[in-house]
Design a protein around this motif. Structure first.
Motif, PDB file in Angstrom:
ATOM      1  N   THR A 227       0.840  -1.190   0.000  1.00 28.17           N
ATOM      2  CA  THR A 227       0.000   0.000   0.000  1.00 28.17           C
ATOM      3  C   THR A 227       0.879   1.246   0.000  1.00 28.17           C
ATOM      4  OG1 THR A 227      -0.091   0.097   2.412  1.00 28.17           O
ATOM      5  CG2 THR A 227      -1.793  -1.215   1.292  1.00 28.17           C
ATOM      6  N   ASN A 228       0.269   2.394  -0.227  1.00 31.23           N
ATOM      7  CA  ASN A 228       1.016   3.651  -0.223  1.00 31.23           C
ATOM      8  C   ASN A 228       1.743   3.873   1.100  1.00 31.23           C
ATOM      9  OD1 ASN A 228      -0.910   5.987  -2.296  1.00 31.23           O
ATOM     10  ND2 ASN A 228      -0.362   3.857  -2.667  1.00 31.23           N
ATOM     11  N   ILE A 229       1.046   3.668   2.216  1.00 33.06           N
ATOM     12  CA  ILE A 229       1.660   3.947   3.512  1.00 33.06           C
ATOM     13  C   ILE A 229       2.768   2.960   3.821  1.00 33.06           C
ATOM     14  CG2 ILE A 229       0.064   2.593   4.925  1.00 33.06           C
ATOM     15  CD1 ILE A 229       1.574   6.079   5.755  1.00 33.06           C
ATOM     16  N   GLU A 230       2.626   1.721   3.380  1.00 28.64           N
ATOM     17  CA  GLU A 230       3.695   0.745   3.612  1.00 28.64           C
ATOM     18  C   GLU A 230       4.977   1.163   2.898  1.00 28.64           C
ATOM     19  OE1 GLU A 230       1.150  -3.384   4.275  1.00 28.64           O
ATOM     20  OE2 GLU A 230       1.640  -2.742   2.238  1.00 28.64           O
ATOM     21  N   ILE A 231       4.838   1.674   1.702  1.00 33.30           N
ATOM     22  CA  ILE A 231       6.014   2.117   0.955  1.00 33.30           C
ATOM     23  C   ILE A 231       6.600   3.370   1.588  1.00 33.30           C
ATOM     24  CG2 ILE A 231       6.825   3.014  -1.263  1.00 33.30           C
ATOM     25  CD1 ILE A 231       4.732   1.118  -2.552  1.00 33.30           C
ATOM     26  N   TYR A 232       5.748   4.325   1.934  1.00 31.37           N
ATOM     27  CA  TYR A 232       6.240   5.545   2.586  1.00 31.37           C
ATOM     28  C   TYR A 232       7.009   5.206   3.859  1.00 31.37           C
ATOM     29  CZ  TYR A 232       6.533   9.584   5.535  1.00 31.37           C
ATOM     30  OH  TYR A 232       7.027  10.556   6.372  1.00 31.37           O
ATOM     31  N   GLU A 233       6.434   4.371   4.707  1.00 30.14           N
ATOM     32  CA  GLU A 233       7.062   4.070   5.994  1.00 30.14           C
ATOM     33  C   GLU A 233       8.367   3.296   5.824  1.00 30.14           C
ATOM     34  OE1 GLU A 233       3.955   2.198   8.250  1.00 30.14           O
ATOM     35  OE2 GLU A 233       3.178   4.132   8.962  1.00 30.14           O
ATOM     36  N   TYR A 234       8.427   2.425   4.828  1.00 31.00           N
ATOM     37  CA  TYR A 234       9.677   1.699   4.596  1.00 31.00           C
ATOM     38  C   TYR A 234      10.770   2.666   4.151  1.00 31.00           C
ATOM     39  CZ  TYR A 234      13.098  -1.700   3.112  1.00 31.00           C
ATOM     40  OH  TYR A 234      14.272  -2.422   2.990  1.00 31.00           O
ATOM     41  N   VAL A 235      10.453   3.530   3.183  1.00 30.11           N
ATOM     42  CA  VAL A 235      11.443   4.494   2.692  1.00 30.11           C
ATOM     43  C   VAL A 235      11.863   5.437   3.820  1.00 30.11           C
ATOM     44  CG1 VAL A 235      11.841   6.413   1.093  1.00 30.11           C
ATOM     45  CG2 VAL A 235      10.640   4.365   0.306  1.00 30.11           C
ATOM     46  N   ASP A 236      10.912   5.856   4.637  1.00 24.11           N
ATOM     47  CA  ASP A 236      11.217   6.753   5.749  1.00 24.11           C
ATOM     48  C   ASP A 236      12.146   6.079   6.745  1.00 24.11           C
ATOM     49  OD1 ASP A 236      10.701   9.333   7.038  1.00 24.11           O
ATOM     50  OD2 ASP A 236       9.675   8.170   8.578  1.00 24.11           O
ATOM     51  N   ASP A 237      11.904   4.815   7.048  1.00 19.02           N
ATOM     52  CA  ASP A 237      12.788   4.091   7.961  1.00 19.02           C
ATOM     53  C   ASP A 237      14.176   3.911   7.356  1.00 19.02           C
ATOM     54  OD1 ASP A 237      11.065   3.889  10.062  1.00 19.02           O
ATOM     55  OD2 ASP A 237      10.469   1.817   9.683  1.00 19.02           O
ATOM     56  N   TYR A 238      14.220   3.634   6.060  1.00 21.63           N
ATOM     57  CA  TYR A 238      15.528   3.467   5.409  1.00 21.63           C
ATOM     58  C   TYR A 238      16.367   4.737   5.571  1.00 21.63           C
ATOM     59  CZ  TYR A 238      19.126   2.656   1.919  1.00 21.63           C
ATOM     60  OH  TYR A 238      20.341   2.524   1.294  1.00 21.63           O
ATOM     61  N   LYS A 239      15.735   5.883   5.493  1.00 21.00           N
ATOM     62  CA  LYS A 239      16.459   7.155   5.624  1.00 21.00           C
ATOM     63  C   LYS A 239      17.034   7.349   7.020  1.00 21.00           C
ATOM     64  CE  LYS A 239      13.776   9.604   2.096  1.00 21.00           C
ATOM     65  NZ  LYS A 239      12.781  10.685   1.853  1.00 21.00           N
ATOM     66  N   ARG A 240      16.574   6.556   7.960  1.00 20.33           N
ATOM     67  CA  ARG A 240      17.054   6.669   9.346  1.00 20.33           C
ATOM     68  C   ARG A 240      18.290   5.808   9.610  1.00 20.33           C
ATOM     69  NH1 ARG A 240      12.263   5.104  12.970  1.00 20.33           N
ATOM     70  NH2 ARG A 240      13.773   5.619  14.607  1.00 20.33           N
ATOM     71  N   LEU A 241      18.730   5.030   8.629  1.00 18.31           N
ATOM     72  CA  LEU A 241      19.970   4.268   8.801  1.00 18.31           C
ATOM     73  C   LEU A 241      21.123   5.211   9.138  1.00 18.31           C
ATOM     74  CD1 LEU A 241      19.801   1.705   5.852  1.00 18.31           C
ATOM     75  CD2 LEU A 241      19.592   1.197   8.296  1.00 18.31           C
ATOM     76  N   ILE A 242      22.004   4.733  10.012  1.00 14.40           N
ATOM     77  CA  ILE A 242      23.126   5.552  10.461  1.00 14.40           C
ATOM     78  C   ILE A 242      24.425   4.934   9.945  1.00 14.40           C
ATOM     79  CG2 ILE A 242      24.365   6.483  12.460  1.00 14.40           C
ATOM     80  CD1 ILE A 242      21.703   6.077  14.033  1.00 14.40           C
ATOM     81  N   PHE A 243      25.157   5.707   9.158  1.00 19.76           N
ATOM     82  CA  PHE A 243      26.398   5.214   8.561  1.00 19.76           C
ATOM     83  C   PHE A 243      27.609   5.771   9.303  1.00 19.76           C
ATOM     84  CE2 PHE A 243      23.264   4.732   5.268  1.00 19.76           C
ATOM     85  CZ  PHE A 243      23.620   3.548   4.629  1.00 19.76           C
ATOM     86  N   SER A 244      28.663   4.965   9.369  1.00 20.33           N
ATOM     87  CA  SER A 244      29.926   5.416   9.954  1.00 20.33           C
ATOM     88  C   SER A 244      30.542   6.491   9.070  1.00 20.33           C
ATOM     89  CB  SER A 244      30.892   4.242  10.105  1.00 20.33           C
ATOM     90  OG  SER A 244      31.182   3.677   8.823  1.00 20.33           O
ATOM     91  N   ALA A 245      31.520   7.191   9.597  1.00 26.57           N
ATOM     92  CA  ALA A 245      32.141   8.296   8.871  1.00 26.57           C
ATOM     93  C   ALA A 245      32.747   7.845   7.549  1.00 26.57           C
ATOM     94  CB  ALA A 245      33.215   8.955   9.736  1.00 26.57           C
ATOM     95  N   ASP A 246      33.284   6.631   7.514  1.00 22.27           N
ATOM     96  CA  ASP A 246      33.896   6.145   6.271  1.00 22.27           C
ATOM     97  C   ASP A 246      32.906   5.393   5.388  1.00 22.27           C
ATOM     98  OD1 ASP A 246      33.546   3.773   7.625  1.00 22.27           O
ATOM     99  OD2 ASP A 246      35.690   3.320   7.845  1.00 22.27           O
ATOM    100  N   GLY A 247      31.650   5.280   5.834  1.00 21.50           N
ATOM    101  CA  GLY A 247      30.630   4.636   5.024  1.00 21.50           C
ATOM    102  C   GLY A 247      30.719   3.131   4.967  1.00 21.50           C
ATOM    103  N   LYS A 248      31.584   2.534   5.756  1.00 18.88           N
ATOM    104  CA  LYS A 248      31.786   1.088   5.692  1.00 18.88           C
ATOM    105  C   LYS A 248      30.932   0.304   6.694  1.00 18.88           C
ATOM    106  CE  LYS A 248      36.534   1.477   3.966  1.00 18.88           C
ATOM    107  NZ  LYS A 248      37.961   1.134   4.198  1.00 18.88           N
ATOM    108  N   ARG A 249      30.278   1.004   7.582  1.00 18.53           N
ATOM    109  CA  ARG A 249      29.506   0.350   8.629  1.00 18.53           C
ATOM    110  C   ARG A 249      28.159   1.054   8.726  1.00 18.53           C
ATOM    111  NH1 ARG A 249      32.852   1.377  12.235  1.00 18.53           N
ATOM    112  NH2 ARG A 249      34.145  -0.453  11.824  1.00 18.53           N
ATOM    113  N   VAL A 250      27.098   0.289   9.014  1.00 10.79           N
ATOM    114  CA  VAL A 250      25.772   0.894   9.092  1.00 10.79           C
ATOM    115  C   VAL A 250      24.997   0.294  10.255  1.00 10.79           C
ATOM    116  CG1 VAL A 250      24.807  -0.749   7.414  1.00 10.79           C
ATOM    117  CG2 VAL A 250      23.646   1.427   7.823  1.00 10.79           C
ATOM    118  N   LYS A 251      24.257   1.161  10.947  1.00 11.62           N
ATOM    119  CA  LYS A 251      23.415   0.734  12.071  1.00 11.62           C
ATOM    120  C   LYS A 251      21.956   0.981  11.706  1.00 11.62           C
ATOM    121  CE  LYS A 251      22.364   1.570  16.942  1.00 11.62           C
ATOM    122  NZ  LYS A 251      22.745   2.302  18.181  1.00 11.62           N
TER     123      LYS A 251
END
Length: 278
Positions: A227-251
């Motif tokens: 559904t529309n909201i399922e896609i919005y919420e997934y993309v929104d959560d993806y944007k919350r990923l936290i990357f290390s300074a060198d981009g090699k690690r992600v939380k």
């Protein structure tokens, strides 16, 4: 180091539909969707339900459902119900307070009727203004669909001015569907977004259009049907990923499992997990 979002189970493609007005033709439409595993968002004017026991004159095409019919059809259907305003006005002609009333009355009614939290919307007539968009933000709306068609499969960047890939009457519908289904996308994720009104199938005597589309594009292992909201919420959560300074690690600080890919590998990142990418 290029990193690309992936949908659930690492899929590159997603497909969603958005249909308006809560009309009786939605009943047949949902049967078609369910037969082929498709998901739709139904945009409802809860102030425009037909009176219970309504009998329409013969030949009436635009037949709004009663509240009881809508509840029976949409509740627990697996499809989303979203705001379409309470009475379907041209929002850009209203004062900000009147816009807020139209949106919040509809949202409150739908949340009471179906449970859950309603955060999505489609603009009546597809029209809006910058001031309308600002009001929507204050009303808790996170996405709002326009009637603009791009004939593309890009992930939205402005969710409150949300375009679609196309309307189902687009002469290129099946061409676009085949391009979407048959192209192998190695980098950026893709979204096919279809919109319309189900009464149009009856008016134009062309139910075959959506039946052919659904049969072709549905039940594929490489497409996420959401559904529309399922896609919005997934993309929104993806944007919350936290990357290390060198981009090699992600939380992943979110409550859901997320997926991404590099040029060499694909990754699943569970809730709360930190992983090495390179």
């Amino acid at each position: 180091m290029n990193i690309y979002m992936r949908f659930p189970e690492g899929k590159v493609k997603a497909l969603t539909l958005s249909y308006d007005d809560a009309v009786e033709q939605d009943i047949r439409f949902i049967d078609i969707l369910n037969a082929h595993g498709l998901k739709c968002t139904f945009n409802v004017n809860s102030g425009c339900y037909a009176p219970e026991e309504t009998v329409y004159p013969e030949g009436t095409i635009h037949r709004r459902m009663t509240e009881a019919q809508a509840t029976e059809l949409y509740a627990n259907s697996g499809h989303e119900v979203a705001v379409h305003t309470y009475t379907h006005p041209f929002l850009e002609n209203l004062t900000p307070s009147a816009v807020a009333l139209e949106v919040l009355r509809d949202r409150e009614k739908l949340e009471s009727q179906f449970g859950g939290v309603v955060r999505g919307m489609a603009y009546p007539y597809g029209t809006y203004s910058d001031s309308v968009v600002e009001v929507l933000k204050n009303c808790g709306i996170v996405y709002a669909r326009t009637t603009k068609s791009t004939e593309k499969f890009d992930i939205p960047t402005d969710w409150l001015r949300l375009p679609a890939t196309c309307h189902h009457k687009n002469e290129r519908l099946m061409e676009l569907a085949k391009t979407f289904a048959e192209t192998e996308y190695a980098r950026h994720p893709k979204l096919f977004y279809l919109w319309g009104h189900t009464y149009e199938f009856e008016s134009n005597d062309n139910w075959n259009v959506i039946e052919e589309f659904a049969e072709y594009i549905g039940n594929r292992d490489d497409i996420w049907y959401a559904t529309n909201i399922e896609i919005y919420e997934y993309v929104d959560d993806y944007k919350r990923l936290i990357f290390s300074a060198d981009g090699k690690r992600v939380k992943n600080p979110t409550a859901r499992t997320l997926y991404l890919a590099t040029s060499k590998n694909s990754f699943e990142i569970k809730s709360g997990e930190t992983i090495e990418l390179f």
